[in-house]
Each structure stands twice: as C-alpha cells, then as structure tokens.
Design a protein around this motif. Sequence first.
Motif, PDB file in Angstrom:
ATOM      1  N   SER A   1       6.991   3.419   6.559  1.00  0.00           N
ATOM      2  CA  SER A   1       7.109   3.599   8.006  1.00  0.00           C
ATOM      3  C   SER A   1       8.542   3.848   8.441  1.00  0.00           C
ATOM      4  CB  SER A   1       6.560   2.359   8.735  1.00  0.00           C
ATOM      5  OG  SER A   1       7.391   1.229   8.511  1.00  0.00           O
TER       6      SER A   1
ATOM      7  N   THR B   1       2.320  -4.542   9.551  1.00  0.00           N
ATOM      8  CA  THR B   1       1.709  -4.430   8.232  1.00  0.00           C
ATOM      9  C   THR B   1       0.877  -5.665   7.901  1.00  0.00           C
ATOM     10  OG1 THR B   1       3.512  -3.030   7.424  1.00  0.00           O
ATOM     11  CG2 THR B   1       2.182  -4.169   5.775  1.00  0.00           C
TER      12      THR B   1
ATOM     13  N   ALA C   1       7.916  -3.958  11.988  1.00  0.00           N
ATOM     14  CA  ALA C   1       7.188  -3.166  11.000  1.00  0.00           C
ATOM     15  C   ALA C   1       6.454  -4.063  10.014  1.00  0.00           C
ATOM     16  CB  ALA C   1       8.159  -2.241  10.254  1.00  0.00           C
TER      17      ALA C   1
ATOM     18  N   ARG D   1       4.612  -0.512   2.455  1.00  0.00           N
ATOM     19  CA  ARG D   1       4.183   0.078   3.724  1.00  0.00           C
ATOM     20  C   ARG D   1       5.327   0.116   4.737  1.00  0.00           C
ATOM     21  NH1 ARG D   1      -2.054  -1.691   5.134  1.00  0.00           N
ATOM     22  NH2 ARG D   1      -2.880  -1.541   3.008  1.00  0.00           N
ATOM     23  N   SER D   2       6.141  -0.907   4.731  1.00  0.00           N
ATOM     24  CA  SER D   2       7.268  -0.929   5.668  1.00  0.00           C
ATOM     25  C   SER D   2       8.244   0.194   5.349  1.00  0.00           C
ATOM     26  CB  SER D   2       7.980  -2.285   5.614  1.00  0.00           C
ATOM     27  OG  SER D   2       7.104  -3.324   6.018  1.00  0.00           O
TER      28      SER D   2
END
Length: 323
Positions: free
Chosen positions: A116, A137, A133, A112-113
């Motif tokens: 982003s 998450t 970030a 997910r990081s």
Amino acid sequence: MNINTRIWENSITDLPQGDQQAEQFEHYAREFFMPDSIAPSVYLANVAALMEQAVEENGVQPTPSAARMALSMQHPTGFPTWFLAAYPDVALWFSSQDGPDRKAVDAEVTRRSAASGAATSHLVDENGFFAHAVLRTLIDLYRECTTSVLECTAPDADLQEEGAAGSTDEQALTAQQAVDLMAANITRYERELATSYGDRFAGMQPRLTVAGLLQLGYYVLVDHVIPLATIVQAADESASADDPVVEFVERLEIEVFCAEGGEGERKRIEDTCHLLRSRILDVVLQTRADFDETPSLTAATSNFMELAQFESLRQAIGIRPTS
C-alpha cells in the motif's frame, strides 16, 4: 447513502475547522467507521466503557470484547483508543495470536502495508501506535481469518440505502427524512403561532407546547403512547436553550422513536438523535427563512399537513385567531 453513514456525516459536519483533533476524527470516520459500517451508538458505548465511565443499564451496552477489556483494565498495546472502541474484537484477536500464527500475521501485515506504499520503518506512528495502514490490514485479516462480522457493525435497518423500498408496499420514511419533516413542521407551527396568535402565545414555552401537540397529535390524542406531560416538559426544558426549537425537535424525536422502537432503545436513540442535531439546525434555519418569505399557514404547511387538520386541532385545544 445509508442511515448509518448519514449519521456519521452529520456528526462531523460542524467540527471546528483547523482543529487537529477534529480533523483526525473526521479521518477516522471517513477512512474507517463509515466504510466498515461502525454503529455510532455502539462506538460511543465502547468509548465510555474503555474510559471507565458508567454505562446506563437500559442503554446501548458495550460489545463483548470492549466489556472484556474494560473489566480486565488491560488494553492490547499498539492500538489507540478510537480503534479499540470501534474494533475491540480485531485488537483482541491480534493480541491473542502467538507462535507460528503470530509470525504469519506479522509477515502478512508487513507485505500488505508495503504494497500500500507504507515503508517498513513507518508501521508505527510517533505515539507508538500502529500506523493506519497496519490497522486497515489487521481489520481485513481479521475478517478473512475468522469470517466474523465486526462487533460494532450497525444493524441492517441502518444500512439500508435512503429511499430504498422497505418490507411493506408503501415506502417508509428513513430516520433522516422523519427528522427533517418534524423539524420543518414544528418550526413552521412555532412561527405561525408567533405571528398569527401572538396575543395568546407570547412566550416560547407555550408556542413549543402547542407546536409539539400539532405535530404529535396522533401519538398523544389517539394512540396515547406519548403523554401530553412529556411534550410540556420538553417545551419547558427547551425554552431557555440557545435555539429552543432545535432543542425541542431533538427531544421530541427521541420520544417518537422510543414510542415506535421501545424504551429499551432509548439510549441508542438519544445518541443517534444528538448526532443529527446539526442537521436539525440546518432544517430549522432554512424553514425560518422560507417562512419569512411566505408567512402564511396554508403555504407553509402545504406539503406537510392539510389546513383542515390544523383547524381541527386548533379548535380542540382552543386556539382562536387574533382579530
């Protein structure tokens, strides 16, 4: 905007420009605390606990996770204090993961990081803390995996939109509107006493006392839930402040909200009212400017209290106009 967000907005309004720590705190508030509805009073209670400061018995208490960390004196690694105070449950949840569960969480954080825009090499900042970030998450994963509400979430009453209808037919004033109203009224009363009754109220302390009684006459003279001595003491302690009216309004707001919500909420109310101080100052300064343009009691109070109400209270406490 809801009340909780308004409190955060007011708390960062007067932060010094160009100050790195102030800018960082504003970022935390806008990117984390406000979107996640973190209660300012609970956040402050958690900060005090984590910093090993004494917590008042009848005040806002730290959340269970923050209290647990404070007792163990061991904080999960990788998290800055501001995050531990606002999201102690998230930090403990993450630190408790091990084995396959931890590997799954780590993999999802990395995925997910990266999605982003955060590079894998930038998942930890220069101070050894998880990057923002990653923190975002982890908050999202905690909610998804546990379906729990964040411990520091503000109460429902503070999350109602300002101006939204309440449970009664008549729309109640929000906390912010109540603060604005009292600040404007007391400022006008103090100015009117100084200009029209200056021979009897030459000092700031007696003007504040009478202004407070005019504003809170119902609480003092009818309901008897706020003693007159409390108003006198607030006036005494405010008279020497940088801006006595601002200090006095803040003190009276605390007494009114305690009368309405109970003494058990005093610490939370004190913290909330203090965060609203910059707003009180704005209203006081604007009201003074308006009064200087129209220094008339009737005009100054037309939207807040009928002249007859002022006259009845004036007679009750023996104020006589100057000749």
